[in-house]
Design a protein around this motif. Structure first.
Motif, PDB file in Angstrom:
ATOM      1  N   HIS A  78      12.260   8.412  26.688  1.00 28.98           N
ATOM      2  CA  HIS A  78      13.140   7.297  27.051  1.00 28.98           C
ATOM      3  C   HIS A  78      13.044   6.242  25.947  1.00 28.98           C
ATOM      4  O   HIS A  78      11.949   5.789  25.623  1.00 28.98           O
ATOM      5  CB  HIS A  78      12.721   6.655  28.377  1.00 28.98           C
ATOM      6  N   VAL A  79      14.172   5.837  25.398  1.00 26.41           N
ATOM      7  CA  VAL A  79      14.191   4.775  24.378  1.00 26.41           C
ATOM      8  C   VAL A  79      14.943   3.585  24.957  1.00 26.41           C
ATOM      9  O   VAL A  79      16.141   3.682  25.242  1.00 26.41           O
ATOM     10  CB  VAL A  79      14.843   5.249  23.072  1.00 26.41           C
ATOM     11  N   GLU A  80      14.228   2.469  25.131  1.00 24.88           N
ATOM     12  CA  GLU A  80      14.825   1.245  25.675  1.00 24.88           C
ATOM     13  C   GLU A  80      15.111   0.214  24.586  1.00 24.88           C
ATOM     14  O   GLU A  80      16.066  -0.549  24.684  1.00 24.88           O
ATOM     15  CB  GLU A  80      13.890   0.632  26.729  1.00 24.88           C
ATOM     16  N   ASP A  81      14.262   0.188  23.559  1.00 20.82           N
ATOM     17  CA  ASP A  81      14.394  -0.841  22.521  1.00 20.82           C
ATOM     18  C   ASP A  81      13.579  -0.405  21.323  1.00 20.82           C
ATOM     19  O   ASP A  81      12.912   0.633  21.338  1.00 20.82           O
ATOM     20  CB  ASP A  81      13.908  -2.201  23.054  1.00 20.82           C
ATOM     21  N   GLY A  82      13.589  -1.216  20.255  1.00 17.06           N
ATOM     22  CA  GLY A  82      12.798  -0.915  19.076  1.00 17.06           C
ATOM     23  C   GLY A  82      13.584  -0.126  18.047  1.00 17.06           C
ATOM     24  O   GLY A  82      14.778   0.155  18.190  1.00 17.06           O
ATOM     25  N   THR A  83      12.885   0.243  16.964  1.00 12.01           N
ATOM     26  CA  THR A  83      13.482   0.994  15.853  1.00 12.01           C
ATOM     27  C   THR A  83      12.725   2.296  15.653  1.00 12.01           C
ATOM     28  O   THR A  83      11.493   2.297  15.585  1.00 12.01           O
ATOM     29  CB  THR A  83      13.451   0.173  14.550  1.00 12.01           C
ATOM     30  N   ILE A  84      13.467   3.400  15.557  1.00 18.24           N
ATOM     31  CA  ILE A  84      12.883   4.720  15.301  1.00 18.24           C
ATOM     32  C   ILE A  84      13.548   5.250  14.039  1.00 18.24           C
ATOM     33  O   ILE A  84      14.779   5.366  13.975  1.00 18.24           O
ATOM     34  CB  ILE A  84      13.121   5.667  16.489  1.00 18.24           C
ATOM     35  N   GLU A  85      12.740   5.571  13.019  1.00 16.11           N
ATOM     36  CA  GLU A  85      13.309   5.910  11.713  1.00 16.11           C
ATOM     37  C   GLU A  85      12.556   7.080  11.106  1.00 16.11           C
ATOM     38  O   GLU A  85      11.329   7.142  11.139  1.00 16.11           O
ATOM     39  CB  GLU A  85      13.259   4.701  10.788  1.00 16.11           C
ATOM     40  N   GLY A  86      13.304   8.037  10.519  1.00 15.86           N
ATOM     41  CA  GLY A  86      12.690   9.171   9.846  1.00 15.86           C
ATOM     42  C   GLY A  86      13.370   9.471   8.535  1.00 15.86           C
ATOM     43  O   GLY A  86      14.573   9.223   8.359  1.00 15.86           O
ATOM     44  N   GLY A  87      12.592  10.033   7.589  1.00 12.67           N
ATOM     45  CA  GLY A  87      13.169  10.393   6.304  1.00 12.67           C
ATOM     46  C   GLY A  87      14.301  11.395   6.466  1.00 12.67           C
ATOM     47  O   GLY A  87      15.320  11.323   5.777  1.00 12.67           O
ATOM     48  N   ARG A  88      14.113  12.370   7.415  1.00  7.98           N
ATOM     49  CA  ARG A  88      15.188  13.331   7.699  1.00  7.98           C
ATOM     50  C   ARG A  88      15.885  12.996   9.017  1.00  7.98           C
ATOM     51  O   ARG A  88      17.096  12.917   9.077  1.00  7.98           O
ATOM     52  CB  ARG A  88      14.621  14.748   7.731  1.00  7.98           C
ATOM     53  N   TYR A  89      15.088  12.829  10.070  1.00  6.09           N
ATOM     54  CA  TYR A  89      15.658  12.602  11.397  1.00  6.09           C
ATOM     55  C   TYR A  89      14.995  11.403  12.063  1.00  6.09           C
ATOM     56  O   TYR A  89      13.776  11.231  11.976  1.00  6.09           O
ATOM     57  CB  TYR A  89      15.442  13.828  12.300  1.00  6.09           C
ATOM     58  N   GLY A  90      15.817  10.586  12.743  1.00  5.46           N
ATOM     59  CA  GLY A  90      15.217   9.554  13.581  1.00  5.46           C
ATOM     60  C   GLY A  90      14.485  10.189  14.747  1.00  5.46           C
ATOM     61  O   GLY A  90      13.296   9.971  14.973  1.00  5.46           O
ATOM     62  N   ILE A  91      15.207  11.036  15.521  1.00  4.19           N
ATOM     63  CA  ILE A  91      14.633  11.814  16.612  1.00  4.19           C
ATOM     64  C   ILE A  91      15.045  13.262  16.398  1.00  4.19           C
ATOM     65  O   ILE A  91      16.211  13.546  16.102  1.00  4.19           O
ATOM     66  CB  ILE A  91      15.135  11.321  17.985  1.00  4.19           C
TER      67      ILE A  91
END
Length: 933
Positions: free
Chosen positions: A366-379
């Motif tokens: 579950h993603v409610e807030d914040g930042t998710i970051e990846g070099g290839r994929y965020g998720i």
């Protein structure tokens, strides 16, 4: 004449040579030290001037170069404030307790002088130096009876224990202090600041009142419902590869960082029952730089993991910030990401979500807030590990290749947030549901290529590309904004056959698509939405793409939206949009004043809906504040004829309640500073008080205010007297503050004779709308803030409709906040007043010329505004006030009046402080006495 001058010069020369004859010492133009109001030409003279054993503060005013000796027949205690200045030369401390600190903003105070702590070798007297701050470049020697305590500051010189005592509990050291110099429970950290050794507590973590010297021990000792608080950074500690959390705890990182070089930094795993684990307020870092997969937080099984306002980073080439790793035949992890300060990142993916198939429970994110970051994929998921559920309600998700890569059989539900990548989302298997108002953006140029182990596309907002696994794909879109060179595209990069591709379905019912829509295999899947390019080729039966304002709207024939009607041209079968004119129907007359409930009963109510009254007026005035915010004052003026009808209807109905609804429908849009004014004729209030016993309810966009009969009478009493026909009573409600943790309201009733400060035993019920943040809090409290700023608690309660109600007997400012925040404010207020009341004073007296001098010293902690001095002729006799100081910094007075020689006088002193309009006193001092001679 020449002879006379020669004689005069000779006489001057002779006088200058006579022993014992000296001229006044030359005082430098600028003093270098200060004690209270006294200034001194040298620091040595400042030390020499002190005759009391009480602690004395000396402040440097300029740089000095002196040889200073501090030596007294009895002890002296000093605080030397460098105040950004520099001391050169030498300092020898023989018999004093000396504390050195630097209060300057830039912390530029420096001691270049060498320091020697000797004590008096011929007596029992010791010397002590305590360093709190400042830079010390000279050498420091602790002699036989000398003690050095370092609690802070920077020590660039050397420290020598020459039979003395050295205790270090803080500070930075150029030369590493030995273990024999460290205070109990303190260690040397060599890695904290380059070029220095830092002394710090060996306490790493805390559970309740118990502390632990390693995080590993604290986590092992933690039990369900414990909170483990990190006290200092844990950066690649020794041989620790990772930390294990097995119990239902909160790990409060407390702004600190935990890092390891192993393949994972935090590992959550439980073999028996599911545990709720929260990690918040700090940083989890994995610094493994090998080519092996590395993870910040690994969640494996039976864990409900919440990440709140935490930074998680995996710095390795194959790094994953958070990895949900499945296990066979067990309960899979559930991960919740919340808090706008949360940031999760990894060079491969911010978060990896893997399932273990249908035979076990679902891996959930579950993603409610914040930042998710990846070099290839965020998720990212895994095309061989199925049964996942991912829900995106908010936050920001960024991937270099793909914001969200979904190759597994699982569900992806998106209702909010921002998702960005070269491709926004790529669905290679599973179910996608988009609703609400998310923004999904593709930043790359369009490409599509076969790929058996990754994403296949670039430049597509939502890409649908069946995997080599040939799993079904279902895409349903009913909202959001999708952007890209192709906003939505279905491709078959693996060239799967028709039977497999038939398992791919798309259903678009809404949303905004900025970019081309394309599909290789799926047809007639668009049934609604707005498009930047013509989607006619993919529009379902009985739907049409209507062009309006350079956009295309998909809708059925005859669909009506706002002022537009969508129709087909019967002549040439072309689509067009025409203006829809709603026929004018005169509104039926509405009586704004109605009576409900049985007359003369408790339910009898007179209702006045001012929004339907053509005679009453509404005026809005918007101003821009100094901090560039717009605030609006809404004034509703009840027309005299309307007010008269309200009174007549209430009397006829014997109403128990009169409700005047002056709302405008803007209640949810009011902001901090906005104000409402409901203006009634003054005569209306007088008549209501005289001829009814009804309570009066005033509703506005800011507050609903109910005055009982006594409160109405109190307003009438303040209004009474000679009043003009145009005199009014104004009910004012202002939302002074509107923040996530506090709302504040200012309430007033203003009559021609001034505001009503008290309702004379009457009660007023106030109901206000809570903001979205406070609505979710379980326990709220209300504080009344009087005209002096004094806080008082007010009984109140939160209602199911998102309002808060409280009862008061007077109007002023009211604050609504979480109960724990209110308790802190009340405790702080009580602590201040109790602190003043518990302050002690030590009084002494001495005989001076023509008087008795009184000196006192107040205990530290709480200031006072003034001192009262009382005198008596007997120790336990009647004391009379003889003096009141003008300032709270005064520490002595001299009694010169009404004294008789040979008579003994007794004195006592107490401090006075005014807090929020109330007067508080310290404890009485001891009684000092002296015979006047």
């Amino acid at each position: 004449m020449k002879k006379f001058l020669a004689m005069l010069l000779t006489a001057g020369l002779v006088i200058s040579m006579i022993p014992g004859v000296a001229f006044a010492e030359e005082v430098p133009a600028e003093p270098v030290a200060q004690i209270g109001g006294d200034k001194f030409p040298t620091l040595q003279k400042a030390f020499n001037s002190v005759s009391t054993s009480s602690e004395t503060e000396i402040t440097l005013l300029a740089d000095v170069e002196e040889e200073i000796t501090i030596d007294y027949n009895d002890y002296r205690s000093f605080i030397l404030d460098l105040n950004g200045s520099t001391i050169g030369g030498t300092i020898q401390n023989v018999t004093s307790y000396l504390t050195i600190q630097d209060s300057s903003e830039g912390k530029t105070g420096t001691v270049n002088a060498s320091i020697e702590l000797t004590g008096d070798i011929n007596t029992w007297k010791n010397s002590k130096l305590t360093i709190l701050s400042g830079t010390f470049t000279g050498d420091i020697v602790a002699g036989n009876k000398g003690t050095l305590c370092v609690e802070g500051g920077t020590i660039d010189g050397t420290i020598t224990k020459n039979s003395g005592t050295v205790v270090c509990t803080g500070g930075l050291f150029k030369v590493q202090p030995g273990n024999d110099m460290l205070g109990t429970g303190y260690i040397v950290n060599e890695n904290k600041i380059e070029g220095y050794y830092q002394v710090e507590s060996d306490k790493v973590a805390q559970i309740g009142d118990k502390t632990y010297n390693t995080l590993k021990k604290a986590l092992a000792a933690a039990k369900d419902d414990d909170t483990v608080i990190l006290l200092k950074d844990q950066i690649n500690i020794g041989s620790i590869n990772y930390y294990v959390i097995e119990d239902a705890i909160i790990l409060d990182l407390n702004g600190k960082t935990v890092s390891t070089t192993g393949t994972r930094t935090i590992y959550t795993n439980k073999n028996d029952v599911t545990k709720n684990i929260t990690i918040k307020n700090g940083t989890i870092l994995n610094t493994n730089t090998s080519n092996n997969p590395s993870v910040g937080i690994l969640a494996e099984q039976r864990v409900n993991l919440t990440l709140e306002n935490v930074t998680v980073e995996a710095a390795g080439t194959n790094g994953y910030g958070v990895f949900a790793n499945p296990k066979e035949n067990i309960v899979q992890p559930v991960i919740t990401v919340k808090g706008d300060k949360t940031k999760i990142s990894g060079n491969v993916a911010g978060i990896a979500v893997n399932g273990y198939g249908e035979d076990v429970s679902t891996t959930t994110l579950h993603v409610e807030d914040g930042t998710i970051e990846g070099g290839r994929y965020g998720i990212a998921g895994n095309g061989e590990q199925h049964n996942t559920n991912i829900t995106i309600n908010g936050g920001t998700i960024i991937g270099g290749s793909c914001g969200i890569f979904h190759p597994q059989d699982g569900t992806l539900d998106i209702s909010g947030g921002n998702i960005t990548g070269a491709t926004g989302i790529e669905m290679r298997a599973g179910e996608l549901n988009v609703s609400g108002s998310p923004v999904i953006t593709a930043t790359g140029e369009y490409t599509s290529d076969s790929n058996g182990s990754g994403n296949t596309s670039s430049g597509v907002g939502i890409a649908v590309a069946q995997h080599t696994t040939k799993k079904p794909i279902s895409v349903k879109i009913d909202g959001g904004t999708i952007k890209g060179e192709k906003s939505l595209a279905e491709m078959n990069p693996e060239e799967n056959d028709k039977e497999d591709i038939s398992k791919v379905t798309i259903d678009v019912r809404g949303g905004t698509f900025d970019g081309e829509v394309d599909a290789e295999d799926v047809a007639k899947f668009i049934h609604g939405g707005t498009y930047s390019t013509d989607p006619t080729g993919f529009v379902g039966d009985d739907r049409y793409a209507y062009k309006m304002n350079e956009q295309y709207i998909v809708a059925p024939e005859g669909y009506q939206s706002a002022n537009w009607v969508f129709e087909k041209d019967a002549v040439n079968d072309k689509l067009y949009i025409g203006t829809y004119h709603i026929p004018y129907v005169p509104p039926a007359p509405v009586d704004p004043i109605t009576n409900t409930g049985s007359a003369s009963s408790e339910s009898a109510t007179t209702n006045a809906d001012i929004s339907k009254d053509p005679a009453s007026t509404k005026e809005e005035k918007t101003e821009v504040t100094e901090d560039n915010k717009e605030v609006t004052t809404t004034t509703i003026k009840i027309a005299p004829e309307t007010a008269e009808k309200i009174v007549q209807r209430a009397i006829q109905h014997s109403s128990a309640h009169i409700v005047i609804d002056a709302t405008t429908g803007k209640a949810v849009n009011t902001g901090a500073g906005d104000k409402t004014e409901v203006v009634l004729p003054a005569s209306t209030i007088l008549t209501l008080a005289e001829k009814t016993t009804a309570d009066v309810v005033i509703k506005s966009d800011i507050a609903e205010i109910t005055l009982d009969a006594k409160a109405v009478n109190a307003v009438a009493a303040q209004t009474s007297g000679e009043i003009a026909a145009n005199d009014t009573v104004i009910v004012v409600a202002q939302k002074v503050k509107d923040e996530s943790n506090e709302m504040r309201f200012d309430l007033k009733v203003v009559t021609p004779n001034g505001p009503v400060l008290d309702f004379d035993g009457g009660d007023v019920l106030v109901k206000v709308q809570l903001n979205d943040q406070l609505k979710t809090k379980e326990r709220l409290a209300c504080l009344y803030i009087d005209n002096y700023g004094w806080l008082n608690t007010v009984e109140g309660s939160k209602n199911a409709d998102g309002t808060y109600a409280f009862v008061t007997g007077h109007f002023s400012a009211y604050a609504i906040m979480e109960e724990r925040d209110a308790d802190k404010l009340m405790k702080k207020q009580t602590s201040l007043t109790k602190g003043v009341q518990n302050t002690t004073i030590k009084l002494s007296s001495s005989l001076v010329s023509k008087g008795i001098k009184l000196k006192w010293k107040k205990s530290k902690g709480f200031k006072v505004d003034q001192y009262q001095i009382y005198r008596a002729v007997k120790k336990n006799g009647k004391y009379s006030k003889i003096y009141l100081t003008k300032k709270g910094t005064t520490t002595s007075v001299t009694n010169r009046k009404n004294l008789k020689k040979g008579k003994r006088y007794f004195y006592k002193v107490r401090g006075v402080r005014t807090i929020a309009g109330k007067t508080f006193y310290t404890k009485w001092s001891n009684k000092a006495n002296r015979i006047y001679r």
